[in-house]
Design a protein around this motif. Structure first.
Motif, PDB file in Angstrom:
ATOM      1  N   UNK A 124      99.622 -10.194  25.091  1.00  0.00           N
ATOM      2  CA  UNK A 124     100.762 -10.222  25.987  1.00  0.00           C
ATOM      3  C   UNK A 124     100.271  -9.741  27.338  1.00  0.00           C
ATOM      4  N   UNK A 125     100.452 -10.561  28.339  1.00  0.00           N
ATOM      5  CA  UNK A 125      99.917 -10.230  29.651  1.00  0.00           C
ATOM      6  C   UNK A 125     100.988 -10.451  30.708  1.00  0.00           C
ATOM      7  N   UNK A 126     101.274  -9.392  31.460  1.00  0.00           N
ATOM      8  CA  UNK A 126     102.208  -9.538  32.564  1.00  0.00           C
ATOM      9  C   UNK A 126     101.637  -8.831  33.778  1.00  0.00           C
ATOM     10  N   UNK A 127     100.982  -9.555  34.670  1.00  0.00           N
ATOM     11  CA  UNK A 127     100.284  -8.927  35.795  1.00  0.00           C
ATOM     12  C   UNK A 127     101.211  -8.146  36.728  1.00  0.00           C
ATOM     13  N   UNK A 128     102.527  -8.413  36.641  1.00  0.00           N
ATOM     14  CA  UNK A 128     103.452  -7.719  37.545  1.00  0.00           C
ATOM     15  C   UNK A 128     103.845  -6.354  37.005  1.00  0.00           C
ATOM     16  N   UNK A 129     103.548  -6.135  35.730  1.00  0.00           N
ATOM     17  CA  UNK A 129     104.026  -4.938  35.061  1.00  0.00           C
ATOM     18  C   UNK A 129     103.148  -3.719  35.385  1.00  0.00           C
ATOM     19  N   UNK A 130     103.751  -2.568  35.573  1.00  0.00           N
ATOM     20  CA  UNK A 130     102.938  -1.380  35.881  1.00  0.00           C
ATOM     21  C   UNK A 130     103.449  -0.166  35.125  1.00  0.00           C
ATOM     22  N   UNK A 131     103.431  -0.236  33.817  1.00  0.00           N
ATOM     23  CA  UNK A 131     103.942   0.874  32.998  1.00  0.00           C
ATOM     24  C   UNK A 131     102.869   1.838  32.546  1.00  0.00           C
ATOM     25  N   UNK A 132     101.643   1.348  32.466  1.00  0.00           N
ATOM     26  CA  UNK A 132     100.578   2.199  31.936  1.00  0.00           C
ATOM     27  C   UNK A 132      99.403   2.238  32.903  1.00  0.00           C
ATOM     28  N   UNK A 133      98.832   3.415  33.066  1.00  0.00           N
ATOM     29  CA  UNK A 133      97.703   3.564  33.972  1.00  0.00           C
ATOM     30  C   UNK A 133      96.470   4.015  33.211  1.00  0.00           C
ATOM     31  N   UNK A 134      95.352   3.375  33.509  1.00  0.00           N
ATOM     32  CA  UNK A 134      94.084   3.839  32.972  1.00  0.00           C
ATOM     33  C   UNK A 134      93.526   4.851  33.960  1.00  0.00           C
ATOM     34  N   UNK A 135      93.339   6.062  33.491  1.00  0.00           N
ATOM     35  CA  UNK A 135      92.809   7.131  34.351  1.00  0.00           C
ATOM     36  C   UNK A 135      92.048   8.103  33.484  1.00  0.00           C
ATOM     37  N   UNK A 136      90.909   8.582  33.984  1.00  0.00           N
ATOM     38  CA  UNK A 136      90.132   9.538  33.197  1.00  0.00           C
ATOM     39  C   UNK A 136      90.854  10.876  33.180  1.00  0.00           C
ATOM     40  N   UNK A 137      90.732  11.574  32.038  1.00  0.00           N
ATOM     41  CA  UNK A 137      91.464  12.824  31.893  1.00  0.00           C
ATOM     42  C   UNK A 137      91.055  13.849  32.944  1.00  0.00           C
ATOM     43  N   UNK A 138      89.796  13.840  33.320  1.00  0.00           N
ATOM     44  CA  UNK A 138      89.307  14.758  34.344  1.00  0.00           C
ATOM     45  C   UNK A 138      90.109  14.557  35.634  1.00  0.00           C
ATOM     46  N   UNK A 139      90.315  13.302  36.026  1.00  0.00           N
ATOM     47  CA  UNK A 139      91.063  12.991  37.247  1.00  0.00           C
ATOM     48  C   UNK A 139      92.554  13.256  37.067  1.00  0.00           C
ATOM     49  N   UNK A 140      93.076  12.812  35.929  1.00  0.00           N
ATOM     50  CA  UNK A 140      94.513  12.959  35.687  1.00  0.00           C
ATOM     51  C   UNK A 140      94.924  14.422  35.670  1.00  0.00           C
ATOM     52  N   UNK A 141      94.223  15.212  34.852  1.00  0.00           N
ATOM     53  CA  UNK A 141      94.610  16.611  34.705  1.00  0.00           C
ATOM     54  C   UNK A 141      94.389  17.394  36.002  1.00  0.00           C
ATOM     55  N   UNK A 142      93.306  17.077  36.731  1.00  0.00           N
ATOM     56  CA  UNK A 142      93.063  17.753  38.005  1.00  0.00           C
ATOM     57  C   UNK A 142      94.199  17.446  38.983  1.00  0.00           C
ATOM     58  N   UNK A 143      94.607  16.187  39.013  1.00  0.00           N
ATOM     59  CA  UNK A 143      95.677  15.772  39.913  1.00  0.00           C
ATOM     60  C   UNK A 143      96.987  16.491  39.562  1.00  0.00           C
ATOM     61  N   UNK A 144      97.278  16.554  38.264  1.00  0.00           N
ATOM     62  CA  UNK A 144      98.515  17.204  37.842  1.00  0.00           C
ATOM     63  C   UNK A 144      98.474  18.704  38.130  1.00  0.00           C
TER      64      UNK A 144
END
Lengths: 444, 110
Positions: free
Chosen positions: A92-112
């Motif tokens: 299932x592919x919907x290029x307009x959809x933006x519900x999930x982000x691929x991000x490394x935990x190091x970046x995600x947790x630092x940002x949060x």
């Protein structure tokens, strides 16, 4: 030794999604909250499949998420069944959809954590909580290697491996291997352009691929016919995340090491093409508590609440975990605020946390999926071996062009389908599918 | 008899290959090593343990059985802190702690 006594309104243990969510929620009302983590850098002890979900982030960070340093938006999903040579998949592919982000935990947790600090959370890294301080059966603070901190309410959010639950009497015995999925993951480096060409992705990172593979009947894994395992693949900017998860009980029974499974998966003709020319740059492991609804610890006691992975909030079927963590942390934070307001930190008061969870999707989904993982685990042979092979046989008829009458082949396929295995197994599969379907329909 | 031996040989060969594969993967990981082990075994219990599950389940191959000493050696420096060993241990012999603050594995790309 000198002991500095630190008094705050709320202590949060563990700076992952749930801990950060809890701490931010408390800090936003101007209360003094400390967020303690054992790692030097946020996210450096964490690993996950590879996606964090927008809706849950929005509830906590609102418009800030536009600045989140994500690598790709995941909106091209594939579910696949591997057989010994090939693969059958649904996408299932919907290029307009933006519900999930691929991000490394190091970046995600630092940002949060940075946002949390801005909102007034006292973040204390490089600090290991060794035990809870319990007085009159009430949790009143924590002990770290050097100091003690006191607060009327503590939120435990330090992940699946937390050893603090036992001390507070919240979990009587350890997780059982049958309720645990051991997951390992390799971060595979590949040139950004090659990834985009290979997976048909846009350069700007607004598309990304996620693939889930079922099936274990290939290579040297052929000798095992009851493995409840799944392979996952996520595309990041210039890396591919490839990992496998397998039930711990199955590994133990078969005397198997999970890295062996990963190496066999990497040799599969289809997957080896997807990860061709990549260089492994990191290897990580984690356990996922899949016990769900029936295997939760006590979530509340006097002066303490549990959130996120520590509480086993996970939906393994849909790969959801980060959203459960964020929202459960937020709800724990809200409950802590109520308690601070009323100056009542008893179990009764904190039970509002459970009421909040019941109203949210967390308890509803945990309830809906309470049997599913267990049922699927019992049908491991069907999912991993039997049906992937039958699918292969079916498509060999469809695409074979092998100069044999089609009708003859269909009849043979059908008789084999029934005869090859004890017919009882077929009924068990049907029963399992029906149970799952009914659970979904009449869940909460 | 010969067949059985061949089968055994294949298994041990796979085992060695897997150990090598794990070693290669671990070489990519950054660690801040502690001077003391955070995993403590009760070797007496381990001596009576037939399964020795930890020696094959660990994704970082931390546990290895030393036949001469009849002991399990613990290469805690390689630990990925997943916690699987504690859960599978039949004899509940593993005293599992977190490594000291800011010690242990450091994931940057996971």
């Amino acid at each position: 030794m000198d002991k500095i006594i630190n008094n705050v309104d709320c202590i949060v243990i563990g700076a992952g999604p749930s801990g950060i969510a809890a701490a931010i929620t408390v800090a936003r009302s101007g209360k003094k909250v400390i967020l303690i983590d054992r790692s030097e850098y946020p996210g450096s002890k964490n690993m996950y499949g590879g996606a964090v979900y927008k809706r849950a982030l929005e509830e906590l960070f609102c418009d800030d998420i536009q600045n989140m340093p994500y690598e790709r938006i995941i909106n091209d999903h594939t579910w696949a069944f591997l057989n010994d040579e090939g693969v059958f998949n649904i996408s299932y592919n919907n290029p307009a959809d933006s519900n999930a982000f691929a991000i490394k935990r190091f970046d995600l947790d630092s940002w949060m954590v940075n946002i949390a600090k801005k909102e007034g959370v006292y973040y204390i890294p490089s600090t290991l909580v060794t035990s809870l301080i319990i007085k009159d059966k009430k949790v009143v603070g924590i002990k770290t290697e050097l100091e003690e901190y006191f607060a009327p309410v503590t939120i435990i959010a330090n992940g699946a491996n937390t050893i603090l639950l036992g001390q507070a009497g919240l979990r009587k015995k350890d997780l059982e291997p049958k309720d645990v999925i051991l997951t390992i993951k390799e971060t595979l480096k590949l040139d950004k352009k090659t990834i985009e060409d290979r997976f048909n992705l846009k350069e700007d990172g607004t598309t990304g691929k996620n693939m889930l593979f079922f099936g274990s009947d290939f290579g040297n894994l052929k000798q095992y016919n009851n493995l409840f395992m799944m392979t996952f693949l996520f595309t990041f900017k210039d890396t591919i995340m490839l990992g496998v998860g397998c039930n711990l009980e199955d590994l133990k029974k078969n005397k198997l090491n999970i890295n062996y499974i990963l190496d066999e998966v990497k040799k599969h003709p289809v997957i080896s093409q997807l990860i061709k020319d990549t260089k492994s740059i990191e290897y990580s492991a984690h356990i996922i508590p899949e016990g769900g609804f029936y295997d939760m610890p006590k979530l509340v006691s006097d002066g303490v609440m549990v959130a996120g992975d520590a509480a086993g909030f996970i939906n393994g079927v849909h790969f959801e975990g980060t959203n459960f963590a964020l929202i459960s942390g937020k709800l724990a934070g809200e409950t802590a605020l109520d308690a601070i307001e009323k100056n009542d930190f008893s179990k009764n008061m904190l039970n509002n946390y459970i009421k909040r969870l019941e109203k949210s999707f967390i308890f509803k989904d945990l309830y809906t999926y309470r049997n599913v993982i267990n049922l699927l685990h019992k049908r491991a042979n069907s999912i991993s071996v039997y049906y992937p092979n039958k699918i292969k046989e079916f498509f060999e008829i469809i695409t074979g062009a092998n100069n044999i009458s089609k009708s003859q082949q269909y009849r043979k396929f059908l008789t084999n389908f029934i005869k090859e295995r004890n017919i009882l197994e077929l009924f068990k599969d049907a029963f399992c599918a029906l149970r799952c379907a009914l659970d979904m329909l009449f869940g909460k | 008899m010969r067949l059985r031996y061949a089968f055994w040989e294949i298994i041990t060969m796979n085992d060695d290959k897997n150990k090598k594969s794990i070693q290669d993967k671990l070489a990519n990981i950054k660690y801040n090593c502690d001077s003391k082990s955070h995993l403590i075994l009760d070797q007496e219990k381990c001596k009576n343990c037939k399964e020795k599950t930890c020696t094959f389940i660990c994704p970082a191959n931390v546990y290895e059985y030393n036949e001469q000493l009849d002991e399990i050696t613990v290469v805690y420096e390689n630990c990925l802190e997943c916690g699987a060993c504690k859960l599978v241990c039949e004899k509940k012999s593993i005293e599992w702690h977190w490594p000291k603050a800011s010690c242990g594995v450091v994931f940057k790309n996971s």
